[in-house]
Design an enzyme around this catalytic site. Sequence first.
Site, short mmCIF file in Angstrom:
data_model
loop_
_atom_site.label_atom_id
_atom_site.label_comp_id
_atom_site.label_asym_id
_atom_site.label_seq_id
_atom_site.Cartn_x
_atom_site.Cartn_y
_atom_site.Cartn_z
N TRP B 357 4.85 -56.36 36.73
CA TRP B 357 4.28 -57.63 37.21
C TRP B 357 2.78 -57.49 37.47
O TRP B 357 2.08 -58.49 37.59
CB TRP B 357 5.00 -58.13 38.47
N ASP B 358 2.30 -56.27 37.53
CA ASP B 358 0.88 -56.01 37.68
C ASP B 358 0.08 -56.81 36.66
O ASP B 358 -1.03 -57.28 36.93
CB ASP B 358 0.59 -54.53 37.44
N GLU B 486 7.01 -51.97 48.73
CA GLU B 486 8.17 -51.19 48.32
C GLU B 486 8.57 -50.15 49.37
O GLU B 486 9.47 -49.35 49.12
CB GLU B 486 7.91 -50.51 46.98
N LYS B 589 3.27 -50.35 52.34
CA LYS B 589 2.67 -49.82 51.12
C LYS B 589 1.61 -50.80 50.61
O LYS B 589 0.51 -50.42 50.27
CB LYS B 589 3.76 -49.63 50.07
N GLN B 590 1.98 -52.04 50.52
CA GLN B 590 1.01 -53.10 50.27
C GLN B 590 1.52 -54.34 50.99
O GLN B 590 2.71 -54.62 50.97
CB GLN B 590 0.78 -53.36 48.79
#
Lengths: 763, 763
Positions: B357-358, B486, B589-590
Amino acid sequence: MNQIKRIMDTDPWLITSDELAITDRRLQESLTAIGNGYMGMRGNFSETYSGDMHQGFYLAGVWYPDKTRVGWWKNGYPEYFGKAVNALNIAKIQLFIDDQEVDLATEKLTDFNLSLDMAKGVLSYRYTARGVKVSAERFFSVDQLELAVFAFMFEAVDGKSHKIKVISSLDADVKNEDANYDEQFWDVLDIAANNTSAHIATQTITNPFGVPQFIVSASQTFAGDLTASDHATAEKSVSNTFETELSADSMATFEKRVIVTTSRDYHDGLDSVIAGNEKIVAEVIKADYMALYQAQVDAWAKRWEIADVVIEGSKAAQQGIRFNLFQLFSTYYGEDERLNIGPKGFTGEKYGGATYWDTEAYAVPLYLSLADESVTKNLLKYRHNQLPQAQHNARQQGLNGALYPMVTFDGIESHNEWEITFEEIHRNGAIPYAIYNYTNYTGDETYLAHEGLDVLVEVARFWADRVHYSARNDKYMIHGVTGPNEYENNINNNWYTNTLAAWVLRYTSDSLTAHPRPDLAVSADELEKWTEIVDKMYYPFDEKEGVFVQHDGFMDKDLRPVSALDATNDLPLNQNWSWDKILRSPFIKQADVLQGIYFFGDQFSLDEKRRNFEFYEPMTVHESSLSPSIHAILAAELGMSDKAVEMYERTARLDLDNYNNDTQDGLHITSMTGSWLAIVQGFAQMKTWQGKLSFAPFLPSSWTSYAFHINYRGRLLKVEVAENVTVTLLSGDALALEVYGEKVDLTSSYSVKLQTKVGGSDV
Amino acid sequence: MNQIKRIMDTDPWLITSDELAITDRRLQESLTAIGNGYMGMRGNFSETYSGDMHQGFYLAGVWYPDKTRVGWWKNGYPEYFGKAVNALNIAKIQLFIDDQEVDLATEKLTDFNLSLDMAKGVLSYRYTARGVKVSAERFFSVDQLELAVFAFMFEAVDGKSHKIKVISSLDADVKNEDANYDEQFWDVLDIAANNTSAHIATQTITNPFGVPQFIVSASQTFAGDLTASDHATAEKSVSNTFETELSADSMATFEKRVIVTTSRDYHDGLDSVIAGNEKIVAEVIKADYMALYQAQVDAWAKRWEIADVVIEGSKAAQQGIRFNLFQLFSTYYGEDERLNIGPKGFTGEKYGGATYWDTEAYAVPLYLSLADESVTKNLLKYRHNQLPQAQHNARQQGLNGALYPMVTFDGIESHNEWEITFEEIHRNGAIPYAIYNYTNYTGDETYLAHEGLDVLVEVARFWADRVHYSARNDKYMIHGVTGPNEYENNINNNWYTNTLAAWVLRYTSDSLTAHPRPDLAVSADELEKWTEIVDKMYYPFDEKEGVFVQHDGFMDKDLRPVSALDATNDLPLNQNWSWDKILRSPFIKQADVLQGIYFFGDQFSLDEKRRNFEFYEPMTVHESSLSPSIHAILAAELGMSDKAVEMYERTARLDLDNYNNDTQDGLHITSMTGSWLAIVQGFAQMKTWQGKLSFAPFLPSSWTSYAFHINYRGRLLKVEVAENVTVTLLSGDALALEVYGEKVDLTSSYSVKLQTKVGGSDV
C-alpha cells in the site's frame, strides 16, 4: 449441529466392521490404531493397499524440529515446529497368491472383517481372496514394549491348492503427511539381511537447533509354517521372502516379529541401538506366539479391572467410554517419566508436540482416580524437570520467572505460531492447578512443599511480570492473550486467564506461608506486589447479563446462537469459514469462562454458574475436543440432564462418530479423558473440594445403570448407579463422604435410592 | 533515540568513502546498490571478497512462491510467501595479478575509493594492490534496460610490469538470504561458452501453485585490451578468461557487457528467451563504451532536471533527498505497467512481494508531482488490472467485493501471516484514496468514472460485508484488524481503518451519483446500507484527552512516552524487545491516527490535529520507515519546525544513517518518497484540497534555501524558498494559487518574503 459419520459397528468391546471402508479408509485406519505407550501405528493393512490411505507408525518421544518460516521474523518467536515424525513401516508385507500380488484396494474380497478388540489390545482382520482365506492379527506388546507381532494364517478354502508367497519388509521410504514439499525426515544408516531375518537403522535428518537426532533400529524375525526363500536390501528398505504350497483345505501360519529400539534408550550411538535391538531379539525369538499373546491379554485385563466403566442400556455410550480409555492407555500408561500424552498419540502426525496443557487440565483428574498416585506425580515431575526450559521460554519473551510451553517435546516451546506460543499463556495456570489438584485429591502435601513450590514461585514471578497496571482503571490487566477459546487471538483481559493468574499468585503466597522456602528467595516486596495484583486484578463482568465477560470487546460482537447457523454449510466452522470470520464471530470453540468456573467450582454460586452457562453454551460450537466434557459436567450440576447426556455423547463418541470431520487425520487422544470426566464428575457429580469426597449421581434416562471405580486416598471405591446408588469400599480404611448431601461413614457399602431430580441445588 | 551509523561521506551528489567497510560491508553494499527499473544489484565487488557480504542481483517481477508453513492451518490463509529471489551473479570476475588472485577482503589495498555518482547512475571503485591500480566502473543502462556494463582499468604504478588475468563469470550458484535451509531457487537449463562470450540460462524451481516459473538468460561479451585465453563451463556457472602482460607504467582496459532477458518479455520458452538475448547482444556488441556511458548520463540528467530538490546550507539534507530520489527512480520509473515499487527494490531479498500500500499512500503523491500523469495512471491501472485477483482474495475470506492484497506480485495475496494478510485491510482504503488523490490533483475525472468506479464499487462491497453491527452500541464496528501501526495485531475498531472504510463507502456513493454506472448494478438497497454504515460508524474517541483512540483498549495500556525507554537497550524495539512486549506496549511503529488526519487534512481543525499529534507523537518509535514523513508534514503544519526537521532528517537519511539498524539487509525503497513529501507537503506546506493549490513555506533554520519543481494540471512550477518565497510558472497556462493564504494569479513568477513564523493557523 454437525453431521456424524459412524462407519464401525456399535459393540461394547469391539471396534469392528464387515466393510472395508474404501472411501473412508483413513478414518477407519485412525479408529483401529493400536499402541503400547512406546510405539504404535494406524490401522494400516500389512498388505499392499493402493487406494487413498495414510501409512503411519510412530515412536513416543521421537521428533524433528522444523524451522519456523514467516514473512517477518520477530523476537520471541519459537524457532521451530516440533513434528511427531512418521517413522518406518514395520508392518509391511506383500502377499502373493499363485504369484499374483494381493492389493486390498482392488482385490475382490469376500468374508471381510476388521476388528479391534479393546479388551485384549489386539487388532485383527480377515478376508478371502481367490480361494484363500487370510486371517491377520497384530499387537504392540504391553509386556515387552519394543515388540510388535504381526501374525497371519492362510487357508485354502476353495478345494484347490495355492502357492503362497510373502515378502516381509521394513520400509523406511515413508511419506510424512505434515511435510510441505514431500521432504523425508529420515536417513538410512545401516541395512542388513540374511535368509531368516533383516535389519534397518534410520536416523532423523540434521537440524540447526541442537535437538538430538534420533536413531531408530528395527529388526524382523519370523516364525510359522512358511519357508524362507530369499532376502533383499534396497536403498531405504530391507525384506525377507517366504513361500509355501498350500494344499487344498490346509492352512499355514506366518508370523513376523519386529523389535524396535531407539537412541532414547541406548545412548552410545548406532552400535548401541543395534546391540540393544539384538539383545531383545535373542530373548523374544524363543518365545511361543501364544505366550506373547497371553501376556498381552493379561496386561490389558489388569488395566480394565480398575478402569472399566460399565454402562447398561446404551451400547453406543458403552463403546464410547471404552474406546476412549483404550486409546488413552495405548498412548500413555505412566511407564516412562520422560514422556507425556501426545495429542494424536500414535494415530497421526498432524499437530506437533507431545505435551499440551490438556495433560494437566484433563488427564490428571482421570489418572488421579484410575492409577497409582505415582503416575500423576510423574506427570507433575515431568514439568518440574523442565523448569529450566520454562525459564528459558520466559526469557525469550523478556519476562521473569517461568513460562511453560504450549506445545513441547523437551520443555522448549515447539509450536511455531505466536498467537499460540506466547499468547496462550493460560497453561501457566493449568500447570499450577494440577499441583493443587494432586495435593487436594491425595492429601499429600510433600510434593507441593518441594517440587511444587519450585514451579509455583517461578510461575508466579512470570505472572507478576506479565500483568500491567492500567493507571486509568487503577487495575492490573493482562493484554495480548489467547484463551482456551482459540477462536479468538490476541485478546485483552480474558476472564479465564486473569482469574488463573490471580489464583496462582494467591495459591503460591498461601503455599509459601504453609511451607516456608527461604531457598527460593521470595522477597517481602515480591509478596506484597503479588498481593496488590491479586487485590486489583481486573475481571471483565457484564452487569446487564450478570456474566463474566470472555474478554474485553466480546459484548460488542454480533452476538447470536449457534442455532442461527446453517448446520450443513457453516459447521464445523473451522472447515467452512475463513479464520477471519471465525475470529470476529461470537462463536466459541470451547467456553473458557465455563472452564474457569469448572476449575473453581466451589467459589461460584449455582446461580452464577447457571447465568454463565446459559449465556455461553448457546454460542459454543465445541470444535475443541476438550469442550463438551466441561459442558457435560456443568450441565449435570445444573440439573440439565439432556444437555449433559448430549455433551457426554459428543465427547465419548467424538472420534467414533467423527463429529468434527477430522478423525481421518488421527484421534483426539488428550480429550479422551472427557467422557470419563463427564460420567464421574458430571453424571455422578463426584466432588473433592477441600479434601471432602461427595457424590450426587443422576442416571441418564436412556441408561439402566453405570458403574465405575476410583482410587481415593488409599481406598479403592466402586460406585454403581442404577435404581440405587451404591458406593462400596473395596479396599482401604473407612472413609467419610457425602452422597446427595448426606454424610456417610463408609466402611463396606452404602446404598441409597437414586434421586431422579438432582442438580441445581446450591453448593 | 536510536543510534545512527554514517559510514559514507556527506556529499551532495556522491555516496562515497575512502574506506572499505570490512565490518559493515553489507551496509555499504546496500548504500551503493544501483538499478534501472528492470534489474539491479547490491554494491558487491566484482572481484572475490571472502569477508561477510551479501551477494545480490534481482530482476523486477521475477519471484518464487514459498509454501506457507504453520502448525495449525486455517481457511483463508494465503498459500504462499512470494519471495523476490536473488538471481545469478552477473558482475563476477576473479582478478589475478602475477598469478595470485585478489581477494578484496584480505588484500592490502591502498588508494581505495568507492563512489556512487547519483547524477549519472554510475558506481565506481578503485584501489591499488601489489603495484597495480585497479579502477572499476559499472552501470545498469537506463537506455537499454537489459544491459549491464562492468568496466575495469588496470595500471602498473610501481615501475614494474605485471601479469593480469581476469576470469569473468556468470554464476548461478547463488545463496538466498531468505532461504531457511539454504535451498536454491534456480535450476540451470542451458549453458554455453566460446572463447569470446558465454551464456547461461536458469529457471526458478517448480511450485505447486500455478505461479509461472521464470526463465532468465544471461550472456557476457567483452571489449578492451585483454586477450581471450580460455573459457569453461561448470554445473552452475560459465566463464571466460582474459589475460595481458602489463608493462611498467602502462594501462589496459577490460570491459564486460552482460545482457539479461527473461520469460516475462519472451513468452515462447527457453529458446525465445535466448534468442531475445542474442538479438540484443548483436546490437550492443558494436557500441562504443563511451556511447553507452553517455546515454546513461544523459538519461539520468533528464530525470534530475525535473525531480531534483536543491538544498543549500545542509550537505546531509541535500545528500539525503537525492539519495532517496535516486534509489526510487532506480527501482521504478514507470516504464513497465506490469511492475510496481518493491519494498527493497534491487537492494535485498528481505520482505517478499513487489507491491504494498506504500505505493498508493506514499509514492502516488510524488509521481503526481514529478512525472507525467500517465505514470500515476499506470500505477492505478495496475490495481484495476488486478481486480479479479482482489475479488478472489475477498472470496478466500468468505467476503463480498474485492480485497486488494497487502503484499503481492500478481494481485493474489503473497504474504503468509494472517495478522497481516487479512487483518491489515486498511490498504483497501489507501487504494481508493489514490483514485481520489489522482482525481483531485489532476482534475481528470475520466479515470474515476471508468476504471476508478470498477474498483471503488467492489471495495465498497467488501467494506459493507466486513463491518458488523453491534446491537448493544447501535453502531457499525470493524473487529479483527491490524492498522498501519503494525505494533498491534488483531485489534478492534482501529480509528484509521474505520475512518477509511466509511470514507470509501461515502466517496463511492458520491462518485456513483456524479458518474452513474448502471453496469455495476449497485442496488438501492446496497446504497442505503452503505449510507447506514456511514451514519452509524463507530469512531473511538477519548473525551478526557480529546483524541481519536487508536483502537479499543489502547487507553487501558501502560501509557508512557518513548523518552521513558533506554535508548541503548530498548531501541529499536523490534531488535531488542520480544514481539509479546511490543504488542502489549503503548509504543507505536507509525501513528495511524495521524496518518488518517494527514489523508483527510481538510476535515480536521488545527486544534484537533495538535491534540492528536501531541498525544501520539511521544509514543511513536518510528520503526516503520513510513512514519517520520507524516509526522514531519503535520509538525510543519502545526508550526513545530524543530520536530519537522528532526523527522525530515530521519526519513531522508534513514538508510544513509542506518537509523533502524537494518539497512544492511537492503534499502527502504517505498518510504523514500517520504523525504520529498516532508519538504514539499511539510516545509513548503503544499496543499491541493478541492483542486486548489497553496503553499505556506517555512525554511529550516539550518538551511539557507531549498527549491523544487512540481507538475500540476499541465503546468510546470518551480518553488524556491530562501529569504523570499518565489513560485515560477515554467510552462503551461496561468494558474490561481495561494501563498501564505494570499490569492495569486500566477502568470510568470511571484515572490513574497519568507514568513519566519508559520504554521499553527487554522485551515
